[in-house]
Write a protein that holds these residues in place. Structure first.
Motif, mmCIF file in Angstrom:
data_model
loop_
_atom_site.group_PDB
_atom_site.id
_atom_site.type_symbol
_atom_site.label_atom_id
_atom_site.label_comp_id
_atom_site.label_asym_id
_atom_site.label_seq_id
_atom_site.Cartn_x
_atom_site.Cartn_y
_atom_site.Cartn_z
ATOM 1 N N MET A 245 0.821 -1.211 0.000
ATOM 2 C CA MET A 245 0.000 0.000 0.000
ATOM 3 C C MET A 245 0.852 1.255 0.000
ATOM 4 S SD MET A 245 -3.173 -0.620 2.650
ATOM 5 C CE MET A 245 -4.641 -1.525 2.155
ATOM 6 N N ARG A 246 0.193 2.366 -0.311
ATOM 7 C CA ARG A 246 0.791 3.692 -0.140
ATOM 8 C C ARG A 246 0.147 4.308 1.097
ATOM 9 N NH1 ARG A 246 1.678 8.256 -4.840
ATOM 10 N NH2 ARG A 246 3.055 9.604 -3.626
ATOM 11 N N VAL A 247 0.953 4.526 2.133
ATOM 12 C CA VAL A 247 0.446 4.934 3.442
ATOM 13 C C VAL A 247 1.166 6.198 3.904
ATOM 14 C CG1 VAL A 247 0.129 4.222 5.847
ATOM 15 C CG2 VAL A 247 -0.008 2.513 4.015
ATOM 16 N N VAL A 248 0.407 7.090 4.531
ATOM 17 C CA VAL A 248 0.989 8.314 5.082
ATOM 18 C C VAL A 248 0.672 8.409 6.575
ATOM 19 C CG1 VAL A 248 0.868 10.837 5.123
ATOM 20 C CG2 VAL A 248 0.971 9.635 2.938
ATOM 21 N N ASP A 249 1.704 8.601 7.382
ATOM 22 C CA ASP A 249 1.561 8.994 8.784
ATOM 23 C C ASP A 249 1.873 10.489 8.798
ATOM 24 O OD1 ASP A 249 1.565 9.427 11.475
ATOM 25 O OD2 ASP A 249 3.055 7.894 11.966
ATOM 26 N N ALA A 250 0.810 11.303 8.809
ATOM 27 C CA ALA A 250 0.965 12.724 8.486
ATOM 28 C C ALA A 250 1.412 13.582 9.662
ATOM 29 C CB ALA A 250 -0.340 13.271 7.917
ATOM 30 N N CYS A 251 1.307 13.085 10.886
ATOM 31 C CA CYS A 251 1.785 13.816 12.065
ATOM 32 C C CYS A 251 2.688 12.860 12.833
ATOM 33 C CB CYS A 251 0.621 14.290 12.929
ATOM 34 S SG CYS A 251 -0.643 15.239 12.054
ATOM 35 N N ALA A 252 3.766 12.442 12.203
ATOM 36 C CA ALA A 252 4.533 11.274 12.645
ATOM 37 C C ALA A 252 5.307 11.497 13.935
ATOM 38 C CB ALA A 252 5.482 10.832 11.537
ATOM 39 N N GLY A 253 5.734 12.724 14.201
ATOM 40 C CA GLY A 253 6.557 12.951 15.375
ATOM 41 C C GLY A 253 7.823 12.108 15.302
ATOM 42 N N ARG B 144 0.279 17.927 -3.241
ATOM 43 C CA ARG B 144 0.919 17.033 -4.207
ATOM 44 C C ARG B 144 0.482 15.581 -4.032
ATOM 45 N NH1 ARG B 144 5.803 20.059 -2.645
ATOM 46 N NH2 ARG B 144 6.182 21.702 -4.191
ATOM 47 N N LEU B 145 -0.044 15.250 -2.856
ATOM 48 C CA LEU B 145 -0.451 13.873 -2.572
ATOM 49 C C LEU B 145 -1.970 13.681 -2.669
ATOM 50 C CD1 LEU B 145 1.915 13.269 0.482
ATOM 51 C CD2 LEU B 145 2.097 12.168 -1.762
ATOM 52 N N ILE C 222 -6.238 20.517 10.226
ATOM 53 C CA ILE C 222 -5.489 19.347 9.759
ATOM 54 C C ILE C 222 -6.432 18.305 9.170
ATOM 55 C CG2 ILE C 222 -4.100 17.378 10.535
ATOM 56 C CD1 ILE C 222 -2.722 19.273 12.505
ATOM 57 N N LEU C 223 -7.540 18.037 9.847
ATOM 58 C CA LEU C 223 -8.484 17.036 9.358
ATOM 59 C C LEU C 223 -9.055 17.438 8.000
ATOM 60 C CD1 LEU C 223 -10.024 14.445 9.823
ATOM 61 C CD2 LEU C 223 -11.578 15.666 11.350
ATOM 62 N N GLN C 224 -9.404 18.695 7.853
ATOM 63 C CA GLN C 224 -9.967 19.157 6.581
ATOM 64 C C GLN C 224 -8.917 19.150 5.465
ATOM 65 O OE1 GLN C 224 -13.281 20.005 5.998
ATOM 66 N NE2 GLN C 224 -12.602 19.954 3.886
ATOM 67 N N SER C 225 -7.726 19.620 5.755
ATOM 68 C CA SER C 225 -6.699 19.762 4.729
ATOM 69 C C SER C 225 -6.042 18.431 4.375
ATOM 70 C CB SER C 225 -5.638 20.759 5.210
ATOM 71 O OG SER C 225 -4.592 20.897 4.281
ATOM 72 N N TYR C 226 -5.625 17.682 5.386
ATOM 73 C CA TYR C 226 -4.845 16.467 5.139
ATOM 74 C C TYR C 226 -5.695 15.316 4.629
ATOM 75 C CZ TYR C 226 -0.908 18.631 7.673
ATOM 76 O OH TYR C 226 0.113 19.447 8.091
ATOM 77 N N SER C 227 -6.996 15.380 4.857
ATOM 78 C CA SER C 227 -7.879 14.317 4.357
ATOM 79 C C SER C 227 -7.886 14.262 2.832
ATOM 80 C CB SER C 227 -9.308 14.529 4.865
ATOM 81 O OG SER C 227 -9.841 15.763 4.395
ATOM 82 N N ARG C 228 -7.422 15.324 2.182
ATOM 83 C CA ARG C 228 -7.384 15.339 0.710
ATOM 84 C C ARG C 228 -6.439 14.284 0.149
ATOM 85 N NH1 ARG C 228 -6.205 21.609 -0.525
ATOM 86 N NH2 ARG C 228 -4.918 21.336 1.342
#
Length: 405
Positions: A227-235, A291-292, A336-342
């Protein structure tokens, strides 16, 4: 639980760390780093110091009441508070160069008075109790009591390198006793006082120290190989490494954050863990997210939050500016929820998560998002309760994108 008093120098360290947190507003982890840096402390002694500091901070208002010491007086009167802590826990009085004595009759009277005040007895500040009652109702007293308990030590088995049974056996040979955690297949609870990070198992990347509740959040993503997976607030990447193991190191796993130093730490941890499919990327601007757009099978949003589910582990948050910061955090979560959900593609899954147990940061956010975004559907959510599980407190919600817009 501490079974004997600390050394005189360690007692002085406890007071100095508390003063740095309470008088200067230093985050607890940074206060530890500042005081432990350069000291040649045995891991067991360092662990004893952090136990005492953590226990005092978890019920700071109680110990301040019992000792008649204000938080800002720690540098001057901290020895009296520390003496009270020892007496309260049936331990011999510590030896210190300067030690303020405690009146036994006055302490006994104050203890009886405190027992009649459940909020004080649980070490809960008034602002937090008011919030908890308003948002959680009848469930709050049990959670309040659970959050003043010491945090348990949990490990996550790195299934890229071993099984949970193999890890437990290897640790046993090095004197570390563990128990399997029911309901979390990757988790072990450490039940001995052991220097984990000196073990060969750690050096070989067989485990990470990670709360069992945090492991459940990562497992909820249900990431698959390829899969292509993103952990967007990875710390620093605790959940990232768990996701990599789920993927068997196959596929593309992008760990993103706004702070480069956290991603640098993640790179080191990923090398030790053998998590070779992890790629780090700094979020430099909104273009990084754009871009994603519509490209990801799974996206984890472990958003910045109040931390009100992990107060056992980070008790200083009770005594800092958390109530003032909360409205700002709630707005950031919405953004973050609104923007990163794209980034989620059609048919892909978004997991929204916090380390809070307050509905304002959790289900309320999800409901507001779904009301404005009909192209997502709700699958399920869960609040991981400290009172019910003994874990830290977390929230997670699984959403599926069902159309582009």
């Amino acid at each position: 639980m501490l079974k004997s008093s600390l050394s005189p120098s360690s007692n002085e360290l406890v007071i100095s760390i508390l003063d740095l947190v309470l008088s200067e507003g230093k985050p607890l982890d940074r206060a530890y780093s500042q005081h432990f840096s350069g000291l040649k402390l045995e891991p067991t002694e360092q662990g004893r110091i952090t136990y005492v500091v953590g226990d005092i901070l978890r019920r700071l208002n109680l110990y301040c009441y019992l000792s008649d010491v204000k938080p800002e007086e720690m540098a001057r009167l901290g020895s009296r508070l520390l003496n009270v802590w020892h007496l309260f826990n049936d331990l011999p009085l510590p030896k210190m160069q300067y030690s303020l004595q405690v009146d036994a009759e006055d302490l006994a009277s104050r203890i009886e008075s405190a027992k009649a005040q459940p909020v004080l007895w649980d070490g809960c500040p008034d602002w937090l109790n008011q919030m908890g009652e308003a948002q959680m109702g009848d469930k709050w007293p049990a959670e309040r009591a659970a959050l003043n308990q010491p945090a348990k030590r949990f490990l996550r088995t790195n299934i890229l390198k071993c099984t949970r049974e193999e890890l437990a056996n290897a640790l046993r040979k090095e004197g570390v006793q563990t128990l399997p955690v029911e309901g979390v297949d990757t988790a072990l609870e450490v039940v001995s006082d052991s220097a984990l990070f000196r073990t060969e198992a750690f050096k070989k990347g067989w485990f990470e120290q990670q709360d069992a509740g945090s492991q459940l959040v990562a497992l909820a993503l249900d990431a698959k190989p390829g899969m292509r997976v993103v952990d967007a607030c990875a710390g620093a990447g605790g959940k990232t490494l768990s996701i990599s193991a789920q993927m068997q190191g196959k596929g593309r796993l992008l760990a993103m954050d706004v702070e480069q130093w956290k991603l640098d730490n993640l790179k080191q941890r990923a090398r030790r863990a053998g998590a070779h499919n992890v790629e780090t990327r700094i979020i430099a601007s909104s273009k990084t997210i754009k871009r994603l757009k519509l490209t990801c099978d799974r996206v984890l949003l472990d958003v910045p939050c109040s931390g009100l589910g992990v107060l056992k582990r980070n008790p200083d948050a009770k005594w800092r500016d958390t109530p003032e910061r909360l409205p700002v955090l709630v707005e950031l979560q919405k953004h973050i929820l609104q923007s990163y959900s794209r980034m989620v593609k059609v048919g892909g899954i978004l997991v929204y998560a916090t380390c809070s147990i307050m509905p304002e940061e959790n289900r309320d956010q999800v409901d507001a998002f779904l009301a404005d975004n009909k192209h997502f559907r709700f699958i399920e959510d869960e609040t991981i309760s400290p009172a019910e599980t003994g874990f830290d407190g977390f929230y997670l919600a699984k959403l599926e994108r069902i159309s582009e817009a």
